[in-house]
Structures are given as C-alpha cells and as structure tokens.
Scaffold this motif. Structure first.
Motif, PDB file in Angstrom:
ATOM      1  N   GLN A 134      -7.504  -6.487  -0.831  1.00 53.57           N
ATOM      2  CA  GLN A 134      -6.672  -5.598  -2.374  1.00 53.57           C
ATOM      3  C   GLN A 134      -6.501  -3.717  -1.413  1.00 53.57           C
ATOM      4  OE1 GLN A 134      -8.651  -5.606  -5.912  1.00 53.57           O
ATOM      5  NE2 GLN A 134      -8.014  -7.490  -6.146  1.00 53.57           N
ATOM      6  N   LYS A 135      -7.145  -3.630  -0.077  1.00 57.88           N
ATOM      7  CA  LYS A 135      -6.357  -2.852   0.147  1.00 57.88           C
ATOM      8  C   LYS A 135      -5.754  -3.055   1.393  1.00 57.88           C
ATOM      9  CE  LYS A 135     -10.664   0.180  -0.693  1.00 57.88           C
ATOM     10  NZ  LYS A 135     -11.588   0.505  -0.489  1.00 57.88           N
ATOM     11  N   GLU A 136      -5.759  -4.429   1.867  1.00 59.43           N
ATOM     12  CA  GLU A 136      -4.611  -5.003   3.457  1.00 59.43           C
ATOM     13  C   GLU A 136      -3.532  -4.757   2.553  1.00 59.43           C
ATOM     14  OE1 GLU A 136      -3.968  -7.433   6.375  1.00 59.43           O
ATOM     15  OE2 GLU A 136      -5.267  -6.002   6.119  1.00 59.43           O
ATOM     16  N   ALA A 137      -2.976  -5.588   1.123  1.00 63.15           N
ATOM     17  CA  ALA A 137      -1.924  -5.266   0.042  1.00 63.15           C
ATOM     18  C   ALA A 137      -1.389  -3.917   0.008  1.00 63.15           C
ATOM     19  CB  ALA A 137      -1.996  -5.977  -1.115  1.00 63.15           C
ATOM     20  N   ALA A 138      -2.264  -3.247  -0.056  1.00 65.77           N
ATOM     21  CA  ALA A 138      -2.119  -1.591  -0.471  1.00 65.77           C
ATOM     22  C   ALA A 138      -1.106  -1.007   0.780  1.00 65.77           C
ATOM     23  CB  ALA A 138      -2.977  -0.879  -1.228  1.00 65.77           C
ATOM     24  N   MET A 139      -2.032  -1.383   2.162  1.00 66.02           N
ATOM     25  CA  MET A 139      -1.224  -0.259   3.168  1.00 66.02           C
ATOM     26  C   MET A 139       0.121  -0.169   3.563  1.00 66.02           C
ATOM     27  SD  MET A 139      -3.838  -1.310   6.217  1.00 66.02           S
ATOM     28  CE  MET A 139      -3.677  -2.556   6.541  1.00 66.02           C
TER      29      MET A 139
END
Length: 228
Positions: free
Chosen positions: A16-21
C-alpha cells in the motif's frame, strides 16, 4: 524478465505504501522535469531506470511528450501496475536491471532515488553509458547519500521499509563511478522550492526545517553526458 537475477513484488515491504509513493513524489517529479534544459523530447527515446509504477514517465509525457520510452524496475508487481496504467502511451515496461538488451537505444535517461540502492555503481554506470547514444544524457536524482545529515537516521528507516538492501554511497562515489565509465559528470542541488506538506512523516524528518532543507539542499541532481 529481462536480465534480472533478483526481483521483488514491490520495492516497499508494504504494497500500500508502494502505491502511495507516486502521488507523494509527483510535485518533486514535476520540479525535476521543469529543471531539464531539454525542452523538446518529441524525437527522443527515453529510459526510466527504476520506474516503479510508471508515474514519472506518464507525467513526463504530459509535460514534454517523447517519441517512445522504456521503463524498467526490479519490482514485478509495480511493473504490472505501470503496464496496466499506461493507456496508449508509447511506453514499454519491463522487469529488468541489466541494460545490455538496450545498447545504443536512448537519447535521454532518468532515475529518481534509485542509484543509492545499487551495490554495483560501476556496473550500472557502464551499462547506462552503453545504453545511451552518443550525446545522450542521464539525469539521476538522489538525496540518499552519506553527506546528507539525515542519512544515519534514514539508513535505518529505509532499510526497514525496503526489500532491496540499502547501500552507503557518498556523492563522490557516484561521481567516480560515472566518470570512470566515460561520462562528463556535473551536479547541482535539486533545489525544490515548492510547498512541503506540514505533516511530513517525522520518521524521516525530525523537524519541518529538515524536510525543507533536504528537498532544496541535500537532494542532488546529477547530469551525466555521453560525449563522442
């Protein structure tokens, strides 16, 4: 896969944090693109090394349309997301790190906060030199280096969030590797002077002043030109 010994589903251990980058990087990418002296990319072939989910190339095409592009990354799920989101853009995304299949293919190349993770800077520099055509330019941005005063803290934070091992590179290490490969090396401060979110993650930035000075002063933009 093309020329990749190791791959991960995502660079970040939390998908999920990958997508938020992408959204969090977008203002910095825009500044990066606006900094470029190359105004017209309509005839240029472009490489994005460490393209993640493809957001940089999509923004680049919006601001300075290119003829064609390749984005490569070690993270297979991120490449799948980039491919799904590309629409009709003239872009090919591949899971790869080895540039050998693209010798003499690109006029301009980019990487954003990728080179600090590379264990073999010399090998990357040689591969990028060979992938560029004569007169080609590689722009590489990183603030993750040992002369960034936040690096001792960041090494632990990034190391705990990344599936890729974190390296300890000084700015001079980048300079030496690219110069040895044959590039004419120049560098400047990234110089981002836009608004910084006041709620910037305190795990990275003990104070908001740290966040401001990092993006303006400690983040570096390398210009690496292949001269014939």
């Amino acid at each position: 896969m093309t020329g990749t010994a190791v791959s991960y589903a995502t660079w970040h251990t939390d998908p999920q944090k990958e997508a938020a980058m992408g959204p969090s990087h977008a203002p910095l990418w825009r500044h990066f693109i606006e900094t470029l002296p190359e105004r017209d990319l309509a005839t240029r072939a472009v490489l994005d090394f460490g393209c993640n989910r493809g957001g940089f190339l999509r923004l680049l095409h919006t601001l300075r349309p290119f003829r064609r592009a390749v984005g490569i990354d070690i993270a297979s799920d991120s490449i799948a997301a980039a491919t799904a989101a590309k629409g009709d853009l003239p872009v090919q995304f591949e899971v790869a790190t080895d540039l050998a299949p693209w010798a003499d293919s690109f006029d301009i190349a980019f990487s954003y906060e990728v080179i600090y993770l590379l264990p073999d800077l010399a090998g990357h520099a040689r591969g990028m030199f060979d992938a560029l055509r004569d007169g080609g330019v590689y722009y590489a941005v990183t603030g993750c280096h040992t002369e960034n005063p936040l690096w001792p803290r960041w090494r632990e934070v990034i190391g705990g969030a990344s599936n890729a091992p974190v390296q300890d590179h000084a700015p001079q290490d980048f300079i030496d590797a690219f110069a040895a490969a044959g590039f004419a090396v120049s560098v400047k401060r990234f110089g981002y002077d836009g608004f910084i979110p006041a709620t910037k993650d305190r795990s990275y930035y003990p104070s908001i002043i740290d966040a401001i000075t990092y993006a303006s002063d400690h983040k570096l933009l390398f210009r690496l030109e292949k001269r014939g």
